[in-house]
Structures are given as structure tokens and as C-alpha cells.
Design a protein around this motif. Structure first.
Motif, PDB file in Angstrom:
ATOM      1  N   VAL A 241       8.435   2.920 -11.992  1.00  0.00           N
ATOM      2  CA  VAL A 241       8.481   4.199 -11.284  1.00  0.00           C
ATOM      3  C   VAL A 241       8.737   3.943  -9.804  1.00  0.00           C
ATOM      4  CG1 VAL A 241       6.943   5.416 -12.883  1.00  0.00           C
ATOM      5  CG2 VAL A 241       5.979   4.231 -10.897  1.00  0.00           C
ATOM      6  N   ARG A 242       9.126   5.001  -9.135  1.00  0.00           N
ATOM      7  CA  ARG A 242       9.402   4.964  -7.702  1.00  0.00           C
ATOM      8  C   ARG A 242       8.617   6.102  -7.057  1.00  0.00           C
ATOM      9  NH1 ARG A 242      15.020   5.454  -7.842  1.00  0.00           N
ATOM     10  NH2 ARG A 242      15.172   3.175  -7.843  1.00  0.00           N
ATOM     11  N   LEU A 243       7.866   5.790  -5.965  1.00  0.00           N
ATOM     12  CA  LEU A 243       7.083   6.787  -5.235  1.00  0.00           C
ATOM     13  C   LEU A 243       7.715   7.022  -3.869  1.00  0.00           C
ATOM     14  CD1 LEU A 243       4.949   5.812  -7.414  1.00  0.00           C
ATOM     15  CD2 LEU A 243       3.206   6.378  -5.715  1.00  0.00           C
ATOM     16  N   PHE A 244       8.000   8.283  -3.565  1.00  0.00           N
ATOM     17  CA  PHE A 244       8.549   8.664  -2.273  1.00  0.00           C
ATOM     18  C   PHE A 244       7.394   9.148  -1.397  1.00  0.00           C
ATOM     19  CE2 PHE A 244      11.938   8.952  -5.320  1.00  0.00           C
ATOM     20  CZ  PHE A 244      13.053   8.449  -4.647  1.00  0.00           C
ATOM     21  N   LEU A 245       7.125   8.431  -0.317  1.00  0.00           N
ATOM     22  CA  LEU A 245       5.968   8.677   0.541  1.00  0.00           C
ATOM     23  C   LEU A 245       6.400   9.334   1.842  1.00  0.00           C
ATOM     24  CD1 LEU A 245       4.314   5.173   0.034  1.00  0.00           C
ATOM     25  CD2 LEU A 245       3.992   7.228  -1.362  1.00  0.00           C
ATOM     26  N   GLN A 246       5.450  10.036   2.473  1.00  0.00           N
ATOM     27  CA  GLN A 246       5.698  10.652   3.778  1.00  0.00           C
ATOM     28  C   GLN A 246       5.083   9.777   4.864  1.00  0.00           C
ATOM     29  OE1 GLN A 246       7.510  13.333   4.638  1.00  0.00           O
ATOM     30  NE2 GLN A 246       8.140  13.523   2.497  1.00  0.00           N
ATOM     31  N   PRO A 247       5.850   9.399   5.884  1.00  0.00           N
ATOM     32  CA  PRO A 247       5.305   8.518   6.924  1.00  0.00           C
ATOM     33  C   PRO A 247       4.342   9.250   7.851  1.00  0.00           C
ATOM     34  CG  PRO A 247       7.517   9.222   7.512  1.00  0.00           C
ATOM     35  CD  PRO A 247       7.249   9.774   6.141  1.00  0.00           C
ATOM     36  N   ALA A 248       3.335   8.528   8.324  1.00  0.00           N
ATOM     37  CA  ALA A 248       2.440   9.025   9.371  1.00  0.00           C
ATOM     38  C   ALA A 248       2.910   8.476  10.714  1.00  0.00           C
ATOM     39  CB  ALA A 248       1.003   8.617   9.071  1.00  0.00           C
ATOM     40  N   PHE A 249       2.157   8.801  11.798  1.00  0.00           N
ATOM     41  CA  PHE A 249       2.682   8.505  13.134  1.00  0.00           C
ATOM     42  C   PHE A 249       2.667   7.010  13.468  1.00  0.00           C
ATOM     43  CE2 PHE A 249      -1.809   9.616  13.763  1.00  0.00           C
ATOM     44  CZ  PHE A 249      -2.272   8.543  14.494  1.00  0.00           C
ATOM     45  N   ASP A 250       1.932   6.173  12.697  1.00  0.00           N
ATOM     46  CA  ASP A 250       1.939   4.732  12.945  1.00  0.00           C
ATOM     47  C   ASP A 250       2.917   3.982  12.040  1.00  0.00           C
ATOM     48  OD1 ASP A 250       0.284   4.588  15.061  1.00  0.00           O
ATOM     49  OD2 ASP A 250      -1.503   3.957  13.975  1.00  0.00           O
ATOM     50  N   TYR A 251       3.723   4.713  11.314  1.00  0.00           N
ATOM     51  CA  TYR A 251       4.690   4.071  10.413  1.00  0.00           C
ATOM     52  C   TYR A 251       5.821   3.443  11.227  1.00  0.00           C
ATOM     53  CZ  TYR A 251       8.486   3.598   7.018  1.00  0.00           C
ATOM     54  OH  TYR A 251       9.517   3.117   6.254  1.00  0.00           O
ATOM     55  N   ASP A 252       5.988   2.138  11.073  1.00  0.00           N
ATOM     56  CA  ASP A 252       7.046   1.399  11.766  1.00  0.00           C
ATOM     57  C   ASP A 252       7.629   0.388  10.787  1.00  0.00           C
ATOM     58  OD1 ASP A 252       8.768   0.099  13.442  1.00  0.00           O
ATOM     59  OD2 ASP A 252       7.217  -0.811  14.709  1.00  0.00           O
ATOM     60  N   PRO A 253       8.747   0.713  10.144  1.00  0.00           N
ATOM     61  CA  PRO A 253       9.286  -0.196   9.117  1.00  0.00           C
ATOM     62  C   PRO A 253       9.645  -1.570   9.652  1.00  0.00           C
ATOM     63  CG  PRO A 253      10.868   1.535   9.683  1.00  0.00           C
ATOM     64  CD  PRO A 253       9.570   1.903  10.328  1.00  0.00           C
ATOM     65  N   ALA A 254       9.944  -1.682  10.951  1.00  0.00           N
ATOM     66  CA  ALA A 254      10.322  -2.977  11.515  1.00  0.00           C
ATOM     67  C   ALA A 254       9.151  -3.954  11.553  1.00  0.00           C
ATOM     68  CB  ALA A 254      10.903  -2.791  12.911  1.00  0.00           C
ATOM     69  N   SER A 255       7.928  -3.433  11.680  1.00  0.00           N
ATOM     70  CA  SER A 255       6.758  -4.308  11.803  1.00  0.00           C
ATOM     71  C   SER A 255       5.862  -4.291  10.572  1.00  0.00           C
ATOM     72  CB  SER A 255       5.928  -3.895  13.028  1.00  0.00           C
ATOM     73  OG  SER A 255       5.467  -2.556  12.897  1.00  0.00           O
ATOM     74  N   LEU A 256       6.233  -3.518   9.555  1.00  0.00           N
ATOM     75  CA  LEU A 256       5.405  -3.385   8.359  1.00  0.00           C
ATOM     76  C   LEU A 256       5.995  -4.246   7.246  1.00  0.00           C
ATOM     77  CD1 LEU A 256       2.944  -1.862   7.149  1.00  0.00           C
ATOM     78  CD2 LEU A 256       4.553  -0.115   6.377  1.00  0.00           C
ATOM     79  N   ASP A 257       5.533  -5.488   7.134  1.00  0.00           N
ATOM     80  CA  ASP A 257       6.053  -6.393   6.106  1.00  0.00           C
ATOM     81  C   ASP A 257       5.485  -6.073   4.721  1.00  0.00           C
ATOM     82  OD1 ASP A 257       7.578  -7.777   7.963  1.00  0.00           O
ATOM     83  OD2 ASP A 257       5.924  -9.123   8.470  1.00  0.00           O
ATOM     84  N   VAL A 258       4.188  -5.804   4.667  1.00  0.00           N
ATOM     85  CA  VAL A 258       3.510  -5.579   3.388  1.00  0.00           C
ATOM     86  C   VAL A 258       2.882  -4.190   3.394  1.00  0.00           C
ATOM     87  CG1 VAL A 258       1.687  -6.350   1.826  1.00  0.00           C
ATOM     88  CG2 VAL A 258       3.064  -8.031   3.057  1.00  0.00           C
TER      89      VAL A 258
END
Length: 727
Positions: A241-258
Motif C-alpha cells: 500500500v501507499r500512504l499519502f501524508l500531509q506535511p507539518a511545518f517542520d517537514y524538510d525532505p532534504a534533511s529527513l533521511d528516515v
């Protein structure tokens, strides 16, 4: 000989039976009751061997209807914290939390635990620990426990364990609790997980034997990375399955490895640590197009039928309440000052052409919309940055109150005829009663919102709380406030657009000048309210500075009016005097700073002992409220502010009247003041807990009632009598 051996065996059996409870007690600490929870330290085994790791835990029995928080508490709350005091060489691991569940609270969602949660911790003994000794573990634990209110609680717990030569067996009391607790712990592994960024939003891919029709939800371990209350759309894939999530204000894909946390599938929970990967081609959000390339999970996809999804229906209901509440704002005490100005405008409009009347209606509406969107946009931006503020926040600043007082003072002086201004400077809203007035119509719309914003009228509590909640996109919040503005502008707009209404306006004449001057006294009455508000915020020093600023403002207005009637050097000199006075006014305003706090205001209004003519007032605090409720005392909470006119009208016309005060005393109801005149994070949190973002708000806690009764925002004697009738 045989009889003596039997006697010794019987004696030893009796001794073992007597000592067994004491031995078992070493693996379970004494319970500590803290008002809303009973807490204990427990151990899974009856002892610990040198070099061995065993499980210990904090076991809690929570009061019914109350909850504590997971490692990520969600939209609000605080997780469990434990400060350990351990024997030398002993070590504890991180807290292993049981499976969380979602706890909705108005528009917010928290992650937490109810009932009897067990928080497990690994305890490791040093390899050189001496056997035969008993070691003592001490935990200073703090947690936040909430129902309709939140109470910080703490306890110091001590657990004694023997150090044994060989691994001990299960403890008779602790082991069953761990066996039960294991059924509520997330499983380790179970399927592969990866995540990627898709147009600024995280998408979680889970590979394994997963039913896409199951109830699936991802609880992120990190705070403020994924919105807790947002819908998580589920789509089936070839691998899982695939879950589509809504980002919060600390969401930073560049620094979020895991992206780690817990995925719950129906009643099952599995820990995951999803590594970042590249987004596969062709991925779309369910419901984003009309194709069938993606299958949504049960209950989480957008329906393609004619029936709109629940969230759409809820939004339409919110918008309807916002529009109705905006209309009602026109007759709320908050907006009375501007109603007087609009009355002068309507009287003047009778002599204008049809096109001018229509144009002024649209310009006035535009002014209201711009003001609503500007204040709402600033508020949403500040809240996204972590500020705990609500609707009407601008009047929590004494400097803003002082500036507003200066503007109202100038409005009054203009209406009184001390000076005249042309349409080019009607931006303070004072030119509505003058001829022309395009800019006057626009800025009177701004002024209407400025005085309406401090209060929350009927039907507006829920829409404002919804618009300002953390999980709503900014455009949804702005849309709610725009619809509210349309409601506020509607009466004037209808007068402008419907010829029959415009023709019914009074005919122009000499009476209009007198009417203008009479309206100036309404402005001066508003000025008195603002001066009183600032006194509560900034004390006597702030009052003196405001009075100096008003004196200089009056002098500047007089000098400006003199320059309008003078020619040559005299007119120039008068304008210089006006500018100098304005400079002095600005300097005086810059020295105003907050001085008084909420508790000071509430304490100042509290009656003396035995005084039955005044309300039995106490200042709001979560701890005080909990003490009163534990004692079975009924509590009426008045969430108020000095700058909220509706609040003050309710207080003067209902709450402080003797028949209502007598009811408070006869029924033993405590009147608790949550005064929001100046910024108070504790009161802001309490408002948000009720899904509100402004005042007034009235709550009544009857003895033993798990939830408060929310009263209407406009009070009456009948409402108060009916509220207290349960006592």
C-alpha cells in the motif's frame, strides 16, 4: 525424628508463605496516586543477574476519560519523561511506548493512551554487580494528563530488586502486567518501508501482505513532520500500500533521511523506519484525477459519486456558520462604534447618484475583505511559527490599543468639526460623513474589522477555531475569514445594490451636520473603553503616556484645522505645529509597555471574605480548576478580555447583576476569570482545547460532569438560571 523433620518442614513452609509477599513486593513499587492517575514501577522478573538485561516499566491506571501522551503527542500535549537515579553501573534504555491511538479534540488530534498503559524500559546490570545485594531504582516521572483540561502531574517512584546469581523467574505481580502490556506493544518488522517526496508532501510505501481495505494509519515518531489530524489517503500497489501524508511545518525532505514511527493496521501495530528513496513514475494522489490508475483504501479515498465527502460537507457547514456569524456581527456591541459611522454614511449617501451608491457599497466590502484577510494571514503566519495567539491578538498589545485610541479620537474630532479632511486622506475612516468618500468607504471597512476582530460573536466560535487549527491549509483558513467578511458587509452591500432600500434613506438637509456632531460623542465613548483597556494592560504609567499622546493629537488636529482656515505663513506655521505634535505623540506611544498580568486583574476584582454583593472570583489556572473540580465545587469560567466589548456587555448587564451574583453564592459556584487582555499561553491553550481561538467563551463545570457545558456567547438571566438549575 521423622516428626521433628515434619515440624521443621512445616515451619519452613509457613515462613516461606509469610516471606513470599515481601519478596514479590520487591518487584513492584508502592503505588502513587496523583489525582488522575495511579502509578507504579514494576519489574518483569523477581531479580536481576550481573550483566543481565531485564524489562522494568512504569504502569499507570488512568482516571476514566483521561489520557496521557505518546512519544509524539500530536497537535498538543507532552510525552512522559523519567529522570532516573540508579546504582553505580546500572543503565536504562529508552522508553518503549505502547500503541498510540488518535484522540480528537475539536479540530485537533492528539496521539495518546487511555486506561492502563505500560511504558517499558530495559534495565541492564553491570557484569560486576555483587550478588546477594538489593539495589534501589528511583524514577522521577512527569507527564501531562488531559480530559477536557490538561494537568501536569509527577511522582517519585522507587523499586527494589535483588541481584541474583542466576536469571530470576517471572515476578508473580509484574510478569502478568508485562504479558498484558505486550499485547499493546507495536511489533518489530513485518514489512519493508520506504518514503519519498511528491510535490512537497511525504508519501510512505509499505511492501508486504497488507489489506488496502483495512483501517491504516501512520503515527510519525518525529513531532511536527506530519500533520496529526490530516487525512491519510491509502492506495493499493502491486507490493502493498501507499500512504499519502500531509506535511507539518517542520517537514524538510532534504534533511529527513528516515521517516520512522508506527503503522497501525486495524488492531495491529508495526514499527517502521522508512528510508528515503526516489519517487516512482506516475504516482498521483487518489482523487486527483478521474483515472483508475490508483485504488484508494477503505474510507480514505475521495468518492466519485454525487455525494460530497465528509470533509467537503463539513467545510460548507463551517462557511455557512462564518457567513451567518459575519451578518450578526453588525449588531454586536463590538461593532457599535462603526455602526454609528455607517449611519452617517448612509444619511450622506441619500444625495449621491445611483452609481456612486453602488460603487461605495463594493468599495466598503473590499475594505472589509482586505482587513479580514490581512489580519487572518498574519495570525496564521504567526501561529505557524509557533506563537500561541488567537483572534483579537492585535488588541493584546497596549501599543496597538493606544494607536487605535488615537484613530478613534481623530474620528470623533473630525465628526465634531474641529478639522476637515479631503478624500485623499480619508484612510483613517473619518471621511465617511464628508462629501466624496471612495477612500472613506474603503477604510471604514477596515475600521469595521478592526473593532469587530476583538470579539467572537454567535456562530463564529467554531468557524474561527476551524480556520486557525494547525491541520487546515492556509487557503482554507483565509476562505473562512473572507466569507465572514462578506457576511459583515452584506447589509450595507444590499442597501447599495437594491434601489428600493436606497430610496428609503432619509433626505439630505441641514440636520446632517448636527447628526455628525452627535455621532462624535459615540466615538468619545469608545475612546473611554480603549483608555480603560490600556490601563489594565499597561498600568498608570501607560495611562499617563496615552493621555499625553491624546493631548498632542488634539493639538495637532486643532493646528491642522487652523491651517485650513489660514493663508500664507500662518497656515504653514500651523502645519509645522501639527507635525511637531504628531512627532511628540509617536514618542509618547513608544514608551507604553505591558505591566499587568491576568492574575493581577482577577485578584483586583475579587471580593472580600463574606462579601455577598460581588462574585466569588478566582484567577484561571489549570491547577486551580482541577482542585475545585476534585472537591466537587461547581465552576463557571469566564474567558474574557478588556478589549472585548461583548464580554464587557455580558459582564455589566448579566454577570454582575445582583440576582445572578446571588445565584453564584447560593449555589456555591466559583466564578473563575480567564482574562486574555494580555497574552497568556495557558489561556490560549485552554481556548484551543475547546476548539476556539477568541473570546468570549463561557464554560460551566457541574460537579461530577466529565465535560463542561458551553454557554452562548451572549448571556441572559434566563440562560444563567437554567445553567445553575442542575445544582
Amino acid at each position: 525424628m521423622r516428626s521433628s523433620n515434619l515440624f521443621i518442614a512445616a515451619f519452613l513452609a509457613i515462613l516461606a508463605a509469610v516471606m513470599a509477599p515481601q519478596a514479590r513486593a520487591q518487584a513492584v513499587s508502592q503505588p502513587v496516586e496523583t489525582g488522575n492517575a495511579v502509578s507504579q514501577l514494576i519489574a518483569e522478573r523477581g531479580g536481576i543477574a550481573p550483566g543481565e538485561t531485564i524489562r522494568i516499566g512504569l504502569y499507570q491506571e488512568l482516571r476514566e476519560g483521561w489520557h496521557v501522551y505518546w512519544m509524539n503527542p500530536g497537535d498538543s500535549g507532552l510525552p512522559l519523561e523519567i529522570d532516573w537515579t540508579l546504582p553505580e553501573g546500572f543503565e536504562t534504555g529508552e522508553i518503549d511506548y505502547p500503541l498510540p491511538h488518535r484522540i480528537p479534540l475539536g479540530p485537533l488530534v492528539n496521539f495518546g493512551h487511555e486506561g492502563t498503559p505500560l511504558f517499558m524500559i530495559d534495565l541492564t546490570a553491570p557484569s560486576g554487580a555483587a550478588t546477594g545485594q538489593t539495589v534501589t531504582l528511583t524514577a522521577d516521572a512527569t507527564w501531562l494528563i488531559c480530559a477536557d483540561i490538561c494537568i501536569p502531574e509527577s511522582a517519585t517512584l522507587s523499586l527494589s530488586l535483588p541481584v541474583v546469581a542466576e536469571p530470576a523467574g517471572p515476578d508473580a505481580l509484574g510478569a502478568p502486567l508485562f504479558e498484558q502490556g505486550d499485547t499493546h506493544m507495536p511489533e518489530q518488522g513485518g514489512f519493508d518501508a520506504a518514503w519519498y517526496d511528491l510535490d512537497g508532501k511525504p508519501v510512505l510505501e509499505l511492501s508486504g501482505d497488507i489489506d488496502p481495505q483495512a483501517e491504516i494509519f501512520f503515527f510519525p515518531a518525529a513531532i511536527s513532520v506530519v500533520e496529526p489530524a490530516a487525512e491519510q489517503k491509502v492506495a493499493a500497489t502491486d507490493e502493498g500500500v501507499r500512504l499519502f501524508l500531509q506535511p507539518a511545518f517542520d517537514y524538510d525532505p532534504a534533511s529527513l533521511d528516515v521517516l520512522d514511527g508506527v503503522v497501525t493496521i486495524d488492531e495491529r501495530g508495526i514499527e517502521i523506519a522508512a528510508t528515503q528513496t526516489e519517487a516512482p513514475a506516475g504516482v498521483t494522489v487518489p482523487g486527483a484525477d478521474t483515472g483508475a490508475s490508483t485504488d484508494a483504501g477503505s474510507g480514505t479515498s475521495e468518492s466519485s459519486s454525487a455525494t460530497p465527502p465528509a470533509e467537503s460537507r463539513n467545510l460548507w457547514a463551517i462557511l455557512g456558520l462564518a457567513f451567518l456569524g459575519g451578518i450578526i456581527l453588525n449588531v454586536m456591541p463590538c461593532v457599535f462604534p462603526v455602526i454609528f459611522i455607517k449611519a452617517a454614511s448612509l444619511a450622506h449617501s441619500a444625495q449621491e447618484s445611483r452609481a456612486t451608491i453602488v460603487r461605495h457599497g463594493f468599495i466598503y466590502t473590499a475594505g472589509i475583505l482586505v482587513a479580514f484577510l490581512a489580519i487572518a494571514g498574519l495570525l496564521l503566519a504567526l501561529r505557524a511559527g509557533g506563537e500561541q495567539i488567537g483572534w483579537g491578538f492585535h488588541l493584546q498589545s497596549p501599543v496597538t490599543v493606544a494607536v487605535f485610541a488615537i484613530v478613534i479620537f481623530l474620528v470623533g474630532l473630525n465628526l465634531a468639526g474641529l478639522f476637515e479632511i479631503g478624500t485623499s486622506v480619508q484612510g483613517v475612516g473619518t471621511g465617511l460623513a464628508s462629501k466624496g468618500g471612495n477612500s472613506g468607504a474603503f477604510f471604514t471597512g477596515l475600521l469595521a474589522v478592526a473593532v469587530a476582530a476583538p470579539c467572537i460573536g454567535p456562530f463564529l466560535g467554531v468557524p474561527v477555531g476551524f480556520a486557525l487549527s494547525a491541520q487546515q491549509p492556509a487557503f482554507v483558513g483565509l476562505l473562512v475569514f473572507a466569507v465572514m467578511g462578506l457576511g459583515l458587509a452584506l447589509p450595507y452591500l444590499l442597501i447599495s445594490l437594491i434601489p428600493g432600500i436606497a430610496k428609503a434613506l432619509p433626505k439630505p438637509g441641514a440636520w446632517m451636520e448636527v447628526f455628525k456632531q452627535v455621532l462624535s460623542f459615540a466615538m468619545f465613548a469608545t475612546l473611554i473603553w480603549l483608555i480603560w483597556t490600556l490601563t489594565l494592560q499597561a498600568g498608570s504609567e501607560g495611562l499617563v503616556l496615552l493621555l499625553i499622546a491624546l493631548l498632542l493629537t488634539g493639538f495637532a488636529a486643532w493646528a491642522f484645522g487652523l491651517s485650513q482656515r489660514s493663508r500664507g505663513a500662518g497656515g504653514v506655521f500651523a502645519r509645522v505645529l501639527a507635525l511637531a505634535a504628531i512627532g511628540g505623540c509617536v514618542y509618547a506611544l513608544s514608551g507604553i509597555t505591558p505591566q499587568l498580568r491576568t492574575a493581577d486583574y482577577a485578584q483586583a476584582s475579587a471580593p472580600g471574605e463574606g462579601d455577598l454583593s460581588k462574585l466569588p472570583t478566582v484567577a484561571y489556572s489549570e491547577a486551580t480548576l482541577e482542585e475545585l473540580r476534585e472537591a466537587g465545587t461547581p465552576v463557571f469560567i469566564d474567558f474574557t478580555a478588556a478589549w472585548c466589548v461583548t464580554c464587557q456587555v455580558n459582564k455589566q448587564t448579566v454577570l454582575t447583576r445582583q440576582q445572578v451574583v446571588s445565584q453564584f453564592h447560593e449555589k456555591g459556584v466559583v466564578y473563575m476569570v480567564a482574562d486574555w487582555t494580555v497574552q497568556d499561553p495557558e489561556i490560549t491553550r485552554a481556548l484551543e482545547a475547546q476548539g476556539r481561538s477568541g473570546v468570549p467563551l463561557y464554560l460551566f463545570y457541574a460537579p461530577g460532569a466529565p465535560e463542561p457545558q458551553v454557554l452562548p456567547q451572549v448571556l441572559s438571566f434566563d440562560i444563567m438560571r437554567e445553567t445553575f438549575s442542575v445544582l
